[in-house]
Motif scaffolding. Sequence first.
Motif, PDB file in Angstrom:
ATOM      1  N   LEU A 135      16.595  44.323  80.793  1.00  0.00           N
ATOM      2  CA  LEU A 135      16.154  45.518  80.062  1.00  0.00           C
ATOM      3  C   LEU A 135      14.719  45.210  81.040  1.00  0.00           C
ATOM      4  CD1 LEU A 135      16.657  44.423  76.303  1.00  0.00           C
ATOM      5  CD2 LEU A 135      17.732  46.437  77.472  1.00  0.00           C
ATOM      6  N   VAL A 136      13.514  44.710  81.563  1.00  0.00           N
ATOM      7  CA  VAL A 136      13.502  44.715  81.704  1.00  0.00           C
ATOM      8  C   VAL A 136      12.965  45.191  83.499  1.00  0.00           C
ATOM      9  CG1 VAL A 136      10.930  43.622  83.227  1.00  0.00           C
ATOM     10  CG2 VAL A 136      11.219  42.560  80.595  1.00  0.00           C
ATOM     11  N   GLU A 137      14.767  44.933  84.023  1.00  0.00           N
ATOM     12  CA  GLU A 137      14.627  45.639  85.550  1.00  0.00           C
ATOM     13  C   GLU A 137      14.151  46.994  85.594  1.00  0.00           C
ATOM     14  OE1 GLU A 137      17.298  44.661  89.331  1.00  0.00           O
ATOM     15  OE2 GLU A 137      18.116  43.660  86.969  1.00  0.00           O
ATOM     16  N   ASN A 138      15.859  47.492  85.039  1.00  0.00           N
ATOM     17  CA  ASN A 138      15.873  49.003  84.856  1.00  0.00           C
ATOM     18  C   ASN A 138      14.932  49.725  84.063  1.00  0.00           C
ATOM     19  OD1 ASN A 138      18.892  48.303  84.910  1.00  0.00           O
ATOM     20  ND2 ASN A 138      18.756  48.511  82.722  1.00  0.00           N
ATOM     21  N   MET A 139      14.304  48.811  82.883  1.00  0.00           N
ATOM     22  CA  MET A 139      12.309  49.963  83.059  1.00  0.00           C
ATOM     23  C   MET A 139      11.756  49.887  83.227  1.00  0.00           C
ATOM     24  SD  MET A 139      11.243  50.976  80.791  1.00  0.00           S
ATOM     25  CE  MET A 139      11.415  50.777  79.115  1.00  0.00           C
ATOM     26  N   GLU A 140      11.691  48.793  83.934  1.00  0.00           N
ATOM     27  CA  GLU A 140      10.340  48.863  85.615  1.00  0.00           C
ATOM     28  C   GLU A 140      10.892  50.455  87.338  1.00  0.00           C
ATOM     29  OE1 GLU A 140       9.065  44.834  87.259  1.00  0.00           O
ATOM     30  OE2 GLU A 140       7.144  45.234  86.084  1.00  0.00           O
ATOM     31  N   LEU A 141      12.394  50.436  86.986  1.00  0.00           N
ATOM     32  CA  LEU A 141      13.105  51.078  87.770  1.00  0.00           C
ATOM     33  C   LEU A 141      12.637  52.189  87.924  1.00  0.00           C
ATOM     34  CD1 LEU A 141      16.287  49.254  88.960  1.00  0.00           C
ATOM     35  CD2 LEU A 141      13.966  49.799  90.250  1.00  0.00           C
ATOM     36  N   LYS A 142      12.402  52.376  86.245  1.00  0.00           N
ATOM     37  CA  LYS A 142      12.595  54.304  85.782  1.00  0.00           C
ATOM     38  C   LYS A 142      11.311  54.752  85.610  1.00  0.00           C
ATOM     39  CE  LYS A 142      16.769  53.971  82.140  1.00  0.00           C
ATOM     40  NZ  LYS A 142      16.864  53.623  80.994  1.00  0.00           N
ATOM     41  N   ARG A 181       6.373  53.129  77.926  1.00  0.00           N
ATOM     42  CA  ARG A 181       7.102  53.773  77.627  1.00  0.00           C
ATOM     43  C   ARG A 181       8.638  52.601  76.649  1.00  0.00           C
ATOM     44  NH1 ARG A 181       5.693  57.199  79.477  1.00  0.00           N
ATOM     45  NH2 ARG A 181       6.718  59.257  80.542  1.00  0.00           N
ATOM     46  N   GLN A 182       9.710  52.949  75.488  1.00  0.00           N
ATOM     47  CA  GLN A 182       9.747  51.858  74.846  1.00  0.00           C
ATOM     48  C   GLN A 182      11.596  52.548  75.184  1.00  0.00           C
ATOM     49  OE1 GLN A 182       8.583  52.628  70.705  1.00  0.00           O
ATOM     50  NE2 GLN A 182       6.701  50.487  71.145  1.00  0.00           N
ATOM     51  N   VAL A 183      12.085  50.972  74.643  1.00  0.00           N
ATOM     52  CA  VAL A 183      13.431  51.963  74.741  1.00  0.00           C
ATOM     53  C   VAL A 183      14.681  50.524  73.890  1.00  0.00           C
ATOM     54  CG1 VAL A 183      13.774  49.870  76.391  1.00  0.00           C
ATOM     55  CG2 VAL A 183      16.033  51.514  75.661  1.00  0.00           C
ATOM     56  N   GLU A 184      14.837  50.408  72.790  1.00  0.00           N
ATOM     57  CA  GLU A 184      15.980  49.362  72.127  1.00  0.00           C
ATOM     58  C   GLU A 184      17.499  49.812  72.393  1.00  0.00           C
ATOM     59  OE1 GLU A 184      15.543  50.174  67.632  1.00  0.00           O
ATOM     60  OE2 GLU A 184      12.931  51.176  68.526  1.00  0.00           O
TER      61      GLU A 184
END
Length: 268
Positions: free
Chosen positions: A216-223, A195-198
Amino acid sequence: MADQFDSALDLLRRLNPKHTSRNLNLICDLVPDLTEDLLSSVDQPLEVRPCKKTGRDYLLCDYNRDGDSWRSPWSNEFDPPVSDAELPSERVRKMEIRANEAFDVYRELYYEGGISSVYFWGLDDGFAGVVLLKKLSPSASAANASSGSWDSIHVFEATDRTRSAHYKLTSTVILNLGSSGEALGELELSGNMTRQVEQDMPVEDDGSHVVNVGKLVENMELKMRNLLQEVYFGKAKDVVGDLRSIPSLTETNKDRATQREMISSMNR
């Protein structure tokens, strides 16, 4: 060459994700000219190596590699030594040290074990980095043997702006699960997700970069964890449920009889 590279990537996507490293090595042996491009493009389970200077384990990836040597985030030295190795600048190295300390705490809180490594390098208009997390969870008993591995690879770029920074994060999670026992037989579940996010985030000093990357990493890992739980575990449960019912046949027939009796009484 481009056609061979695309074909190699397509082949790796169709093969068992559990054996990505082995299949990648076999393709590199067949077509050595693709080695560098494939190693930098294909995510594979992270390998572990001990730091000779500090004794702490660290994770290997293409971003801390120079030929056949890898740089330890704890000592900032390559093993085996490289005379002309490119090292991060003093500013970037200070942020790298703080990030390793922060994600070591994050790893312990969220994973309760495992290994983490963070690597930074400079860019013309900012800096970039990769956050690596790995957890192995083997367990075995006389009746059941199970194992699992989780590999997180978070690559980001941070572009400096006035009192802020623009972050681009690309995250990949590689999940491998296995179980074998007399009651259930053998089961393997493997896959990966990217997944990607900006996002633009405020920056006061270099310490803000570490905080922002951590968020950013914490939110992405939870998702991604929630998505994996829905896609892999939810789908696997549905498939198994369709193939084999959990209750015994006697209980199932009894429930159906009760249901028919209730429907009949309502129609009277």
